[in-house]
Design a protein around this motif. Sequence first.
Motif, short mmCIF file in Angstrom:
data_model
loop_
_atom_site.label_atom_id
_atom_site.label_comp_id
_atom_site.label_asym_id
_atom_site.label_seq_id
_atom_site.Cartn_x
_atom_site.Cartn_y
_atom_site.Cartn_z
N ASP A 185 0.83 -1.21 0.00
CA ASP A 185 0.00 0.00 0.00
C ASP A 185 0.86 1.25 0.00
O ASP A 185 1.99 1.25 0.49
N ASP A 186 0.28 2.35 -0.50
CA ASP A 186 0.97 3.64 -0.48
C ASP A 186 1.35 4.03 0.94
O ASP A 186 2.44 4.56 1.17
N ALA A 187 0.45 3.77 1.89
CA ALA A 187 0.71 4.14 3.28
C ALA A 187 1.92 3.42 3.85
O ALA A 187 2.61 3.95 4.73
N ASP A 188 2.21 2.24 3.35
CA ASP A 188 3.38 1.49 3.80
C ASP A 188 4.67 2.00 3.16
O ASP A 188 5.73 1.96 3.77
N LEU A 189 4.58 2.45 1.91
CA LEU A 189 5.76 2.92 1.20
C LEU A 189 6.13 4.37 1.50
O LEU A 189 7.31 4.74 1.43
N LEU A 190 5.15 5.19 1.82
CA LEU A 190 5.39 6.62 2.00
C LEU A 190 6.45 6.93 3.06
O LEU A 190 7.33 7.76 2.81
N PRO A 191 6.45 6.26 4.23
CA PRO A 191 7.52 6.56 5.21
C PRO A 191 8.92 6.25 4.66
O PRO A 191 9.86 7.01 4.91
N PHE A 192 9.07 5.16 3.90
CA PHE A 192 10.36 4.84 3.30
C PHE A 192 10.79 5.95 2.33
O PHE A 192 11.94 6.36 2.30
N TYR A 193 9.83 6.41 1.52
CA TYR A 193 10.12 7.46 0.54
C TYR A 193 10.52 8.75 1.24
O TYR A 193 11.50 9.39 0.86
N ARG A 194 9.78 9.11 2.27
CA ARG A 194 10.07 10.35 2.99
C ARG A 194 11.42 10.32 3.70
O ARG A 194 12.07 11.34 3.86
N MET A 195 11.86 9.13 4.13
CA MET A 195 13.16 8.99 4.78
C MET A 195 14.30 8.91 3.78
O MET A 195 15.47 8.86 4.16
N GLY A 196 13.97 8.83 2.50
CA GLY A 196 14.99 8.79 1.46
C GLY A 196 15.61 7.42 1.26
O GLY A 196 16.71 7.31 0.72
#
Length: 63
Positions: free
Chosen positions: A36-47
Amino acid sequence: MKKLYEKSPWESGFNVFKRRIDEQLQLNGFGEGAVDDADLLPFYRMGESETYVLSALGCSVGM
């Protein structure tokens, strides 16, 4: 033969990140939309790199 995807100038960085991860997951036998997007978004935001995320999901990459 698979056509290479051309990035639209209006597409967000997150969309590209998610699409690349989804493609690799599908190549490794996971179903479409396995993450899900909600699972991936924290990884993306942390770079975090796509390779790191795929490894964390149990997907073999770069082998």
